[in-house]
Design a protein around this motif. Structure first.
Motif, PDB file in Angstrom:
ATOM      1  N   ARG A 375     -71.102  79.154 -26.761  1.00 30.20           N
ATOM      2  CA  ARG A 375     -70.728  78.377 -27.661  1.00 30.20           C
ATOM      3  C   ARG A 375     -71.690  77.734 -28.611  1.00 30.20           C
ATOM      4  NH1 ARG A 375     -68.555  72.515 -26.309  1.00 30.20           N
ATOM      5  NH2 ARG A 375     -70.569  71.909 -25.285  1.00 30.20           N
ATOM      6  N   ASN A 387     -68.646  72.153 -29.964  1.00 31.78           N
ATOM      7  CA  ASN A 387     -67.049  71.630 -29.815  1.00 31.78           C
ATOM      8  C   ASN A 387     -66.098  72.323 -30.516  1.00 31.78           C
ATOM      9  OD1 ASN A 387     -68.038  69.928 -27.766  1.00 31.78           O
ATOM     10  ND2 ASN A 387     -68.018  68.015 -29.031  1.00 31.78           N
ATOM     11  N   THR A 388     -66.238  72.460 -31.881  1.00 29.70           N
ATOM     12  CA  THR A 388     -65.629  73.224 -32.846  1.00 29.70           C
ATOM     13  C   THR A 388     -65.404  74.657 -32.300  1.00 29.70           C
ATOM     14  OG1 THR A 388     -66.174  71.908 -34.862  1.00 29.70           O
ATOM     15  CG2 THR A 388     -65.293  74.014 -35.237  1.00 29.70           C
ATOM     16  N   SER A 390     -65.408  75.571 -29.298  1.00 31.85           N
ATOM     17  CA  SER A 390     -64.477  75.638 -28.029  1.00 31.85           C
ATOM     18  C   SER A 390     -63.137  75.134 -28.500  1.00 31.85           C
ATOM     19  CB  SER A 390     -65.127  74.432 -27.041  1.00 31.85           C
ATOM     20  OG  SER A 390     -66.252  74.657 -26.537  1.00 31.85           O
ATOM     21  N   TYR A 391     -62.882  74.378 -29.433  1.00 28.93           N
ATOM     22  CA  TYR A 391     -61.712  74.119 -29.858  1.00 28.93           C
ATOM     23  C   TYR A 391     -60.803  75.199 -30.466  1.00 28.93           C
ATOM     24  CZ  TYR A 391     -58.029  72.104 -32.553  1.00 28.93           C
ATOM     25  OH  TYR A 391     -56.673  71.804 -33.524  1.00 28.93           O
ATOM     26  N   ARG A 392     -61.536  76.021 -31.389  1.00 29.73           N
ATOM     27  CA  ARG A 392     -61.059  77.104 -31.935  1.00 29.73           C
ATOM     28  C   ARG A 392     -60.631  78.470 -30.988  1.00 29.73           C
ATOM     29  NH1 ARG A 392     -64.730  77.962 -37.303  1.00 29.73           N
ATOM     30  NH2 ARG A 392     -64.215  75.907 -38.323  1.00 29.73           N
ATOM     31  N   ARG A 394     -59.884  77.967 -27.603  1.00 25.52           N
ATOM     32  CA  ARG A 394     -58.928  77.607 -27.163  1.00 25.52           C
ATOM     33  C   ARG A 394     -57.501  77.893 -28.128  1.00 25.52           C
ATOM     34  NH1 ARG A 394     -61.853  73.178 -25.372  1.00 25.52           N
ATOM     35  NH2 ARG A 394     -60.847  71.717 -27.140  1.00 25.52           N
ATOM     36  N   GLN A 395     -57.523  77.470 -29.224  1.00 24.40           N
ATOM     37  CA  GLN A 395     -56.358  77.692 -30.060  1.00 24.40           C
ATOM     38  C   GLN A 395     -55.871  79.228 -30.432  1.00 24.40           C
ATOM     39  OE1 GLN A 395     -57.795  75.647 -33.861  1.00 24.40           O
ATOM     40  NE2 GLN A 395     -55.483  74.546 -33.592  1.00 24.40           N
ATOM     41  N   GLU A 398     -54.396  80.346 -27.284  1.00 23.51           N
ATOM     42  CA  GLU A 398     -53.033  79.762 -27.324  1.00 23.51           C
ATOM     43  C   GLU A 398     -52.249  81.075 -28.108  1.00 23.51           C
ATOM     44  OE1 GLU A 398     -52.665  75.998 -28.510  1.00 23.51           O
ATOM     45  OE2 GLU A 398     -53.732  75.049 -26.787  1.00 23.51           O
TER      46      GLU A 398
END
Length: 432
Positions: A375, A387-388, A390-392, A394-395, A398
């Motif tokens: 990352r 962190n962005t 990681s967030y993307r 995960r999205q 999903e």
């Protein structure tokens, strides 16, 4: 209203012209872009060989729209349709048709199909607008004579422009060079010394092939100067000793730059690094990889052509300069359009949705996988916080409904292909 065209000078004819034909001409001028698109679509179905690429389609759209606006204007003014010059984009097409070896008969067929399309459009509006049978007959007679006179004049001028250009072309080296290029690219010419003599360009050197094009015709109607500038800049950046430029259409050229010293990957990396300065505004360039000799001349052009195809598919998501090395997987994977779309849909599902938010998530995931799930390195490439990333990611998982650790190879290939999906879908719709 001063009437120049003799058949429209009678008082009854002037009244019908004013009340029926002038409003239809105003509608034609306002709807010229839509009418041009419909006319070119018809011609593409009838004469597909005249539309080998997107630039040829665009130049014909521009030319047809310019001719329709000219026709509408002269109808509104009741001018003489026999005394008009061709619009600059139409003249450019007539001249470039010679260099692309389009037969004059095919060019004239294009005009006849356009004339038929416009007449059908006008007929429907005349019969709807002229309620009186006498007025309708007069309007149809005037419109028929006017449109035929306009088309005849335009065809005569196009034929003259074509013949003048053809005579010049045949007298020069351009014809022989075009034939030599075609034979090299098809693999029929295998003698490097003979090929160099025919081209007046030394093939036993190191080459980089390129294709430069514009998406839309410039206001002047002639894109060649700006395309030539693109090649001049490219040749300078690569330290080329010679160049060869070959027109593909009035909106696109192919070319090669060469030198005795080896052209390396680093040389192309340097050009890519200054891509904004290397490409004039409004121009797009596709580059093949360096090659040597006759086979290298051929291969680097083929690679540039694949890069151009991918760049056209990617559209606004791409840059001004597209290098084959950067899109090789996409070029290979999108050769079969329907198969490519099926693969992307199966692997990515809703992550292939055509909206910017989902696209950003997919591209973040692509970079993340390219960077071996780091990352930090992905964040550096994307200029965002880790962190962005990681967030993307995960999205994206999903949306996929599964972990990105499953079927990684298929996932990575589908993500590499994703920027081209909109272009693939457009081409599919255009064929329907």
């Amino acid at each position: 209203m001063q009437v120049e065209w003799p058949p429209a000078r009678e008082p009854a004819a002037q009244r019908v012209w004013r009340e029926v034909l002038r409003p239809i001409a105003a509608e034609m001028r306002a709807s010229a872009d839509d009418l041009a698109a419909r006319a070119v679509a018809r011609m593409r179905s009838e004469l597909p060989e005249l539309f080998p690429d997107a630039q040829t389609v665009e130049e014909n759209l521009v030319s047809t729209e310019a001719s329709l606006r000219q026709l509408a204007q002269i109808i509104e003014l009741a001018g003489d349709p026999c005394r008009l010059d061709l619009p600059p984009p139409t003249l450019a097409i007539a001249r470039s048709a010679v260099q692309r070896q389009v037969a004059l008969a095919d060019l004239m067929r294009f005009y006849r199909l356009a004339q038929e399309q416009v007449w059908q459009w006008m007929f429907a509006r005349i019969t709807a607008a002229a309620r009186d049978a006498g007025d309708q007959a007069t309007a149809l007679e005037l419109a028929t004579g006017f449109l035929f006179a306009y088309a005849d004049g335009a065809m005569l001028r196009a034929e003259k422009a074509y013949e003048v250009e053809r005579e010049v072309w045949l007298r020069g080296a351009a014809a022989a060079r075009a034939v030599a290029i075609e034979e090299i690219l098809s693999g029929r010419e295998r003698d490097g010394r003979r090929a160099s003599s025919r081209l007046r360009y030394e093939v036993n050197r190191h080459h980089v092939g390129a294709i430069a094009w514009v998406e839309h015709a410039p206001e002047s109607g002639d894109a060649q100067p700006v395309l030539d500038d693109a090649f001049t800049t490219l040749a300078h950046l690569l330290g080329a000793e010679s160049t060869l430029v070959h027109p593909l259409s009035s909106l696109a050229v192919a070319g090669w730059v060469s030198r005795h010293q080896v052209l390396t990957v680093a040389d192309l990396d340097a050009v890519t690094g200054v891509r904004t300065q290397a490409v004039p505004p409004g121009v797009r360039v596709a580059l093949g990889e360096p090659g040597r000799g006759l086979e290298g001349f051929r291969r680097t052009h083929i690679e540039a052509d694949h890069a151009r195809r991918v760049a056209s598919l990617i559209g606004p998501h791409g840059g001004a300069l597209t290098r084959y090395r950067d899109v090789a997987v996409t070029a290979l994977a999108t050769a079969d359009r329907d198969h490519a779309l099926s693969f992307i849909t199966r692997v990515l599902g809703p992550l292939a949705a055509d909206d910017e938010t989902t696209y950003r998530l997919a591209m973040t995931l692509s970079v993340y996988l390219e960077e071996n799930r780091s990352r930090t390195r992905a964040a550096e490439r994307l200029t965002v916080h880790p962190n962005t990333v990681s967030y993307r990611v995960r999205q994206a998982e999903e949306i996929l409904g599964r972990s990105v650790d499953i079927d990684t190879l298929e996932l990575r290939v589908a993500l590499v292909m994703l920027p081209a999906v909109s272009g693939l879908r457009r081409s599919q719709v255009n064929e329907l």
